[in-house]
Design an enzyme around this catalytic site. Structure first.
Site, PDB file in Angstrom:
ATOM      1  CG  ASP A 206      13.233  25.125  -0.796  1.00 38.43           C
ATOM      2  OD1 ASP A 206      12.932  24.139  -1.491  1.00 38.43           O
ATOM      3  OD2 ASP A 206      12.548  26.158  -0.741  1.00 38.43           O
ATOM      4  CG  ASP A 398       7.323  29.696   8.726  1.00 40.29           C
ATOM      5  OD1 ASP A 398       6.771  29.242   7.722  1.00 40.29           O
ATOM      6  OD2 ASP A 398       7.373  30.914   8.990  1.00 40.29           O
ATOM      7  CG  ASP A 400      11.028  29.626  12.822  1.00 42.65           C
ATOM      8  OD1 ASP A 400       9.918  29.358  12.329  1.00 42.65           O
ATOM      9  OD2 ASP A 400      11.596  30.723  12.664  1.00 42.65           O
ATOM     10  CG  ASP A 565       1.963  35.543   4.525  1.00 44.62           C
ATOM     11  OD1 ASP A 565       2.181  36.420   3.674  1.00 44.62           O
ATOM     12  OD2 ASP A 565       2.439  35.584   5.672  1.00 44.62           O
TER      13      ASP A 565
HETATM   14  O1  LIG Z   1      13.243  29.488  -0.471  1.00 45.91           O
HETATM   15  C1  LIG Z   1      12.706  29.362   0.618  1.00 45.91           C
HETATM   16  C2  LIG Z   1      12.629  30.409   1.579  1.00 45.91           C
HETATM   17  C3  LIG Z   1      11.998  30.183   2.792  1.00 45.91           C
HETATM   18  N1  LIG Z   1      11.480  28.958   3.071  1.00 45.91           N
HETATM   19  C4  LIG Z   1      10.828  28.729   4.393  1.00 45.91           C
HETATM   20  O2  LIG Z   1       9.839  29.693   4.634  1.00 45.91           O
HETATM   21  C5  LIG Z   1       9.665  29.882   6.014  1.00 45.91           C
HETATM   22  C6  LIG Z   1       9.568  31.363   6.373  1.00 45.91           C
HETATM   23  O3  LIG Z   1      10.739  32.027   6.045  1.00 45.91           O
HETATM   24  P1  LIG Z   1      11.472  33.057   7.030  1.00 45.91           P
HETATM   25  O4  LIG Z   1      12.669  33.522   6.327  1.00 45.91           O
HETATM   26  O5  LIG Z   1      11.584  32.459   8.375  1.00 45.91           O
HETATM   27  O6  LIG Z   1      10.453  34.269   7.054  1.00 45.91           O
HETATM   28  P2  LIG Z   1       9.719  35.000   8.273  1.00 45.91           P
HETATM   29  O7  LIG Z   1       9.804  36.471   8.076  1.00 45.91           O
HETATM   30  O8  LIG Z   1      10.113  34.509   9.589  1.00 45.91           O
HETATM   31  O9  LIG Z   1       8.252  34.489   7.954  1.00 45.91           O
HETATM   32  C7  LIG Z   1       7.066  35.190   8.087  1.00 45.91           C
HETATM   33  O10 LIG Z   1       6.744  35.873   6.885  1.00 45.91           O
HETATM   34  C8  LIG Z   1       6.634  35.054   5.719  1.00 45.91           C
HETATM   35  C9  LIG Z   1       6.261  35.925   4.542  1.00 45.91           C
HETATM   36  O11 LIG Z   1       5.131  36.683   4.802  1.00 45.91           O
HETATM   37  C10 LIG Z   1       5.614  33.946   5.970  1.00 45.91           C
HETATM   38  O12 LIG Z   1       5.604  33.072   4.874  1.00 45.91           O
HETATM   39  C11 LIG Z   1       5.994  33.172   7.211  1.00 45.91           C
HETATM   40  O13 LIG Z   1       5.126  32.129   7.472  1.00 45.91           O
HETATM   41  C12 LIG Z   1       6.021  34.141   8.382  1.00 45.91           C
HETATM   42  O14 LIG Z   1       6.340  33.442   9.590  1.00 45.91           O
HETATM   43  C13 LIG Z   1      10.825  29.148   6.699  1.00 45.91           C
HETATM   44  O15 LIG Z   1      10.343  27.937   7.239  1.00 45.91           O
HETATM   45  C14 LIG Z   1      11.767  28.873   5.555  1.00 45.91           C
HETATM   46  O16 LIG Z   1      12.494  27.704   5.750  1.00 45.91           O
HETATM   47  C15 LIG Z   1      11.552  27.938   2.149  1.00 45.91           C
HETATM   48  O17 LIG Z   1      11.104  26.827   2.400  1.00 45.91           O
HETATM   49  N2  LIG Z   1      12.166  28.164   0.960  1.00 45.91           N
HETATM   50 MN   LIG Z   2      10.716  32.730  10.488  1.00 39.77          MN
END
Ligand SMILES: O=c1ccn([C@@H]2O[C@H](COP(=O)(O)OP(=O)(O)O[C@H]3O[C@H](CO)[C@@H](O)[C@H](O)[C@H]3O)[C@@H](O)[C@H]2O)c(=O)[nH]1
Ligand SMILES: [Mn+2]
Length: 699
Positions: A206, A398, A400, A565
């Protein structure tokens, strides 16, 4: 576990052997190759007993009805635990009700408003306790039978009947999400134990940054060494950073010479690979300077250039119109399909021929459109993959998170192909594990109550909810199709062209792929990558593609919410699909969690906000989701309303002295405000941290 076991085999130094020994015991989700593991970890253990013996007998008697095997085993809680547990819930429920009756009868208070609020608070706590308990009525554990899968789907001639899987990874920022982690995640996917011609890896970027694309090119190169190494020596985990971190470097004499040589070779190459990743930013800068100087000798052109001498269509280092973050064209690039170069290391050339397909996708960004964050990115990948490989199953991570157990994809497939509920299973969710959390799990990142309690409980109902990462989907469930048991005569829905365009948008190849997937559930062989096909792929990742379609509503991952999700899972359950929870002895996936308080609290607030958003949307569990089972609905209600609890906790926290001074409410006034210049915000933070600190003191 993944600990190094240099002494274990005498001949080989490897973290975990998953090849044969472990698979001999189908009770183990993954074999750690030894009796020691069996002893400590059998699926039954102290609390669980088989729950599907009748089903298994029936299947054997009918010699597998439709010819398909049973691919997982079910366990329920021992009656000696389950029945007292249910009785205890019942007794507590009566006690709670009696308490309320008592409170309502004793309603003579001089401060009625407070009395009312506190009764409301008590009622809320009782209600949310009930919402939390009811769905835990019948927890079920399901363990994949990898041995049976191998037996039925891996053919003796070395080929395989396993279905296709498209793996999605989402990234958004190459700085905040370190590239090395993302690349490790990709390497763990490329090297996983699955037929390479059935596996494809799609990376969504993104940020639209060239550095990520070039890192993928580097990964594709390093993978030609890493993947055969993993397969040859059954390496675990297959993310190199974690592997080299865990394993004590082998010493001559303990491991076979062949392994020691291969290990050293690959480790050296990995160090080089990391160095090249580190230098990428510099390389791109310098190269762009050279090319820009060639255009204008002063070098005031600002383009960012690819290694092949073309301008990068994504974001530029010096942003200009159409090339800034949040504003650039869509890019789809197939990075490899590359053959393993046998000359690089002759000792590997017998193990593998090629690597899974690796595809870079950066959807178009345009400030006039809402990009719907991760859900938008995943839907773009869903469309691109429909054109390229259209695998029957999709798993998303994700950036990570990496595959920690190379058998994990096979484990998920066990549930999808099982004779019993397989066809009605929309997704298989795995628990989340994090490897960067401190041993005492200070901020509750591991959340075992949720992952090991709540989710196993839901597994006994309609199934776990979708938790954002480490979840394998059936493609047609994401396309918004009903499960077979809800279709009249079990016939795939007829797709009328008019209808289907309104639903999926107007890319003809996409619609063809969707119809094919619905009818036959088969994967496609990628068409030749000519210009027309590439522009078709770029078309399905344009910012406007979703407009006026069902994407983000009834199709794909759901939009307009911070927690896509839970809502996506809710939509799928509401259509009548069931889902499965897959726990493995050796954690399937591993990720990183926020390890400082600010980030963790931020995450919690974001999730709570998302839950409330869902409650006030058309996906409210009280009204939405036609085919939800009652207790499943109760569980979703619990997942959406739990943040309300914090209001009552706050109310109680504000009035600690209420019962000490009868008939009077005494809230200490912060006089310090006047003589020390302390603001309300200072007070708020002080009190807030006092609450956190005082609970922290006890553990
Ligand atoms: O515009 C965006 C924003 C985020 N992401 C990806 O979305 C994932 C999750 O984002 P992150 O900011 O790491 O959120 P977390 O709080 O760690 O994520 C948890 O919470 C999210 C929302 O409930 C779920 O989607 C995730 O899978 C869950 O691990 C990452 O791989 C990001 O790279 C995108 O691809 N585009
Ligand atoms: Mn995350």
């Amino acid at each position: 576990m993944a600990s190094p076991a240099p002494e274990a085999t005498g001949a080989d130094v490897r973290a975990v052997s998953v090849d044969d020994g472990g698979l001999a015991d189908p009770l183990l989700a993954v074999g750690n190759g030894g009796a020691a593991t069996k002893q400590e970890s059998g699926a039954e253990g102290k609390y669980w007993v088989p729950a599907d013996e009748a089903e298994r007998r029936a299947a054997t008697a009918s010699s597998g009805e439709d010819g398909r095997p049973l691919l997982f085993r079910k366990y329920k809680l021992r009656a000696a635990i389950l029945h007292p547990y249910r009785a205890l819930i019942f007794v507590r429920l009566i006690a709670v009700l009696l308490f309320f009756a008592w409170r309502i009868r004793h309603n003579k208070s001089n401060v009625m408003w407070f009395w009312t609020l506190s009764v409301a608070g008590d009622a809320w706590f009782g209600f949310s306790w009930l919402l939390n308990q009811l769905p835990k009525f019948n927890p079920i554990k399901s363990i994949p039978d990898l041995c049976a899968l191998k037996l039925h789907y891996d053919l003796p001639d070395g080929t395989s009947k396993l279905p296709g899987i498209d793996v999605f990874i989402t990234t958004a920022d190459p700085i905040n999400e370190p590239i090395l982690y993302t690349m490790n995640s990709i390497l763990s996917i490329l090297a996983t134990d699955y037929p390479v011609d059935r596996l494809a890896c799609y990376v969504s970027d993104d940020s639209g940054a060239l550095i990520l694309y070039e890192a993928l090119v580097e990964v594709a190169k390093f993978a030609t060494l890493w993947v055969p190494f993993c397969h040859k020596h059954c390496i675990e985990p297959r993310a190199p950073e974690s592997y080299f971190d865990l394993v004590v470097p082998p010493r001559i004499g303990r491991a076979s010479e062949e392994f020691v040589n291969d290990y050293k070779r690959v480790q050296m190459d990995y160090d080089d690979f990391k160095m090249r990743l580190n230098k990428l930013s510099d390389t791109i800068h310098k190269r762009s300077d050279v090319y820009n100087r060639m255009i204008t000798p002063e070098g005031d052109a600002q383009a960012t250039w690819m290694a092949n001498g073309m301008q990068w269509p994504g974001t530029w280092i010096d942003p200009t119109e159409n090339h800034r973050k949040g504003e650039h064209t869509g890019i789809v690039k197939v990075v490899n399909g590359s053959e393993v170069d046998a000359n690089r290391n002759p000792s590997f050339n017998t193990t593998d021929v090629c690597l899974p397909m690796l595809v870079y996708v950066s959807r178009e960004k345009n400030p006039n459109y809402d990009h719907n964050k991760k859900a938008g990115a995943l839907n773009a990948l869903l469309r691109v993959s429909a054109l390229l490989s259209s695998a029957q199953f999709i798993i998303n991570f994700d950036c990570d998170h990496y595959i920690n157990n190379s058998q994990a994809l096979r484990a998920a497939v066990c549930f999808m192909l099982d004779q019993r509920e397989g066809d009605n299973t929309a997704f298989v969710q795995f628990p989340q594990h994090f490897n960067n959390v401190d041993p005492t799990d200070r901020y509750g990142n591991h959340n075992r109550v949720f992952f090991d309690g709540t989710m196993l409980a839901l597994n006994g109902l309609q199934g776990p909810s979708y938790l954002g990462t480490g979840c394998m989907f059936r493609r047609i469930a994401l396309y918004g199709i009903d499960p077979p048991h809800c279709r009249p005569g079990n016939i795939p829905p007829h797709c009328r062209p008019g209808n289907i365009t309104a639903k999926y948008g107007n890319s003809t190849p996409l619609i063809d792929s969707v119809s094919k997937a619905i009818k036959q559930e088969s994967s496609t062989t990628p068409p030749p990558l000519d210009d027309t096909f590439v522009s078709e792929m770029e078309m399905v990742v344009t910012a406007s593609y979703d407009n006026g379609t069902e994407w983000g509503k009834g199709v794909g991952y759901i939009y307009d919410i911070a927690t896509e999700d839970i809502v996506t899972g809710f939509r799928i359950h509401g259509q009548g699909w069931r889902t499965m929870y897959c726990t493995m002895e050796h954690d399937a996936f591993c990720g990183t969690a926020p390890i400082n308080l600010t980030e963790r609290l931020h995450q919690i607030v974001r999730w709570s906000g998302g839950s409330l958003e869902m409650f006030f949307s058309r996906n409210n569990p009280l009204v939405g989701g036609q085919r939800l089972q009652l207790l499943q609905r109760v569980s979703y209600l619990n997942m959406t309303v739990y943040p309300v609890t914090s209001l009552f906790i706050l109310l109680y926290a504000l009035c600690p002295v209420m019962w000490l001074v009868p008939d009077e409410i005494h809230i200490q006034r912060p006089f310090t405000r006047y003589w020390a210049g302390v603001t309300w915000m200072d007070y708020w933070r002080n009190e807030q941290f006092f609450m956190i600190g005082s609970t922290r003191f006890s553990g």
